[in-house]
Write a protein that holds these residues in place. Structure first.
Motif, PDB file in Angstrom:
ATOM      1  N   LYS A 153     -10.813  -1.668 -11.779  1.00  0.00           N
ATOM      2  CA  LYS A 153     -10.044  -2.118 -12.951  1.00  0.00           C
ATOM      3  C   LYS A 153      -8.607  -1.582 -12.887  1.00  0.00           C
ATOM      4  O   LYS A 153      -7.662  -2.299 -13.215  1.00  0.00           O
ATOM      5  CB  LYS A 153     -10.721  -1.673 -14.250  1.00  0.00           C
ATOM      6  CG  LYS A 153     -12.086  -2.305 -14.508  1.00  0.00           C
ATOM      7  CD  LYS A 153     -11.992  -3.799 -14.739  1.00  0.00           C
ATOM      8  CE  LYS A 153     -11.572  -4.098 -16.154  1.00  0.00           C
ATOM      9  NZ  LYS A 153     -11.543  -5.519 -16.487  1.00  0.00           N
ATOM     10  N   TYR A 163      -6.985  -0.826 -10.086  1.00  0.00           N
ATOM     11  CA  TYR A 163      -6.339  -1.601  -9.029  1.00  0.00           C
ATOM     12  C   TYR A 163      -5.919  -2.964  -9.562  1.00  0.00           C
ATOM     13  O   TYR A 163      -4.812  -3.434  -9.271  1.00  0.00           O
ATOM     14  CB  TYR A 163      -7.268  -1.795  -7.834  1.00  0.00           C
ATOM     15  CG  TYR A 163      -7.496  -0.585  -6.948  1.00  0.00           C
ATOM     16  CD1 TYR A 163      -6.909   0.643  -7.200  1.00  0.00           C
ATOM     17  CD2 TYR A 163      -8.332  -0.681  -5.847  1.00  0.00           C
ATOM     18  CE1 TYR A 163      -7.143   1.732  -6.376  1.00  0.00           C
ATOM     19  CE2 TYR A 163      -8.563   0.395  -5.015  1.00  0.00           C
ATOM     20  CZ  TYR A 163      -7.970   1.603  -5.288  1.00  0.00           C
ATOM     21  OH  TYR A 163      -8.203   2.675  -4.462  1.00  0.00           O
ATOM     22  N   ASP A 164      -6.801  -3.614 -10.326  1.00  0.00           N
ATOM     23  CA  ASP A 164      -6.458  -4.915 -10.916  1.00  0.00           C
ATOM     24  C   ASP A 164      -5.167  -4.814 -11.724  1.00  0.00           C
ATOM     25  O   ASP A 164      -4.284  -5.662 -11.611  1.00  0.00           O
ATOM     26  CB  ASP A 164      -7.580  -5.418 -11.835  1.00  0.00           C
ATOM     27  CG  ASP A 164      -8.820  -5.865 -11.084  1.00  0.00           C
ATOM     28  OD1 ASP A 164      -8.778  -6.011  -9.847  1.00  0.00           O
ATOM     29  OD2 ASP A 164      -9.857  -6.067 -11.767  1.00  0.00           O
ATOM     30  N   GLU A 191      -5.538  -5.842  -4.658  1.00  0.00           N
ATOM     31  CA  GLU A 191      -6.763  -6.617  -4.494  1.00  0.00           C
ATOM     32  C   GLU A 191      -7.926  -5.697  -4.149  1.00  0.00           C
ATOM     33  O   GLU A 191      -7.777  -4.723  -3.410  1.00  0.00           O
ATOM     34  CB  GLU A 191      -6.595  -7.662  -3.394  1.00  0.00           C
ATOM     35  CG  GLU A 191      -5.656  -8.783  -3.798  1.00  0.00           C
ATOM     36  CD  GLU A 191      -5.617  -9.898  -2.772  1.00  0.00           C
ATOM     37  OE1 GLU A 191      -6.648 -10.148  -2.111  1.00  0.00           O
ATOM     38  OE2 GLU A 191      -4.556 -10.508  -2.640  1.00  0.00           O
ATOM     39  N   ASN A 192      -9.108  -6.036  -4.707  1.00  0.00           N
ATOM     40  CA  ASN A 192     -10.284  -5.225  -4.438  1.00  0.00           C
ATOM     41  C   ASN A 192     -11.550  -5.997  -4.770  1.00  0.00           C
ATOM     42  O   ASN A 192     -11.505  -7.003  -5.486  1.00  0.00           O
ATOM     43  CB  ASN A 192     -10.233  -3.924  -5.243  1.00  0.00           C
ATOM     44  CG  ASN A 192     -10.467  -4.155  -6.726  1.00  0.00           C
ATOM     45  OD1 ASN A 192     -11.606  -4.127  -7.181  1.00  0.00           O
ATOM     46  ND2 ASN A 192      -9.400  -4.387  -7.483  1.00  0.00           N
ATOM     47  N   ARG A 223     -17.562  -8.718 -11.048  1.00  0.00           N
ATOM     48  CA  ARG A 223     -16.788  -9.265 -12.144  1.00  0.00           C
ATOM     49  C   ARG A 223     -17.674 -10.123 -13.038  1.00  0.00           C
ATOM     50  O   ARG A 223     -18.724 -10.591 -12.631  1.00  0.00           O
ATOM     51  CB  ARG A 223     -15.621 -10.073 -11.590  1.00  0.00           C
ATOM     52  CG  ARG A 223     -14.651  -9.163 -10.839  1.00  0.00           C
ATOM     53  CD  ARG A 223     -13.601  -9.909 -10.065  1.00  0.00           C
ATOM     54  NE  ARG A 223     -12.873  -9.000  -9.193  1.00  0.00           N
ATOM     55  CZ  ARG A 223     -11.909  -8.189  -9.604  1.00  0.00           C
ATOM     56  NH1 ARG A 223     -11.557  -8.142 -10.847  1.00  0.00           N
ATOM     57  NH2 ARG A 223     -11.297  -7.411  -8.728  1.00  0.00           N
TER      58      ARG A 223
END
Length: 174
Positions: free
Chosen positions: A157, A159-160, A165-166, A171
């Motif tokens: 979250k 990183y988002d 990108e991950n 999700r």
């Protein structure tokens, strides 16, 4: 991508470690660790530059260095209050000030609970300035079975929010 990461406070250091653990090797990391969080031997990764929190003259203290995003994970209430008031007396608070003045993404992960009214007011002030306030809140819809999975969810979250990108968590709807 150049990423400045600061770890402030002693509790929650594991979250900062996990945040670093999953970063792509292509991300150039500049790490600042408060004296209370200093566990340097735990941060082994290529493409990482360690800076002393006392080194206000470090490269990441200047907007011309070109940091793309900054994250303070975990973020102590003391550090959050200093950032909210524009106090830049450590490298951690200075890199946050640089992110604000350069209008670059800044993510703070406050780690205390419950939040006092003062802390909430500081978070609101920072949020209005565009700072992402992202405390480590469990996402129960992510079907995490253990602490490692929950930490991957939190890191994913974060990183988002920073545009990294991950695939660290399931999700919604997957």
């Amino acid at each position: 991508m150049k990423l400045a990461v600061a770890i402030s406070g002693a509790s929650g250091v594991r979250l900062g470690e996990q945040f670093l653990r999953y970063l792509p090797e292509t991300v150039e990391v500049h790490l600042v660790i408060s004296d209370n969080a200093r566990t340097v031997d735990r941060f082994e990764r290529a493409n990482l530059t360690l800076h002393s929190d006392a080194d206000i003259a470090a490269s990441v203290a200047s907007g011309s260095f070109g940091v793309d995003a900054t994250a303070v994970i975990p973020c102590s209430m003391n550090t959050l209050a200093k950032i909210a008031c524009g106090i830049s007396d450590t490298l951690t608070t200075r890199i946050a000030a640089v992110a604000l003045k350069e209008r670059k993404p800044l993510l703070l992960a406050p780690r205390e609970m419950p939040f006092s009214v003062i802390a909430l007011e500081n978070m609101l002030k920072l949020s209005r300035l565009g700072v992402v306030i992202a405390p480590p809140v469990a996402g129960y819809y992510s079907d995490c079975d253990d602490l490692d999975a929950m930490e991957r969810f939190l890191v994913g979250k974060w990183y988002d929010a920073l545009g990294i990108e991950n695939t660290l968590y399931r999700r919604w709807g997957e």
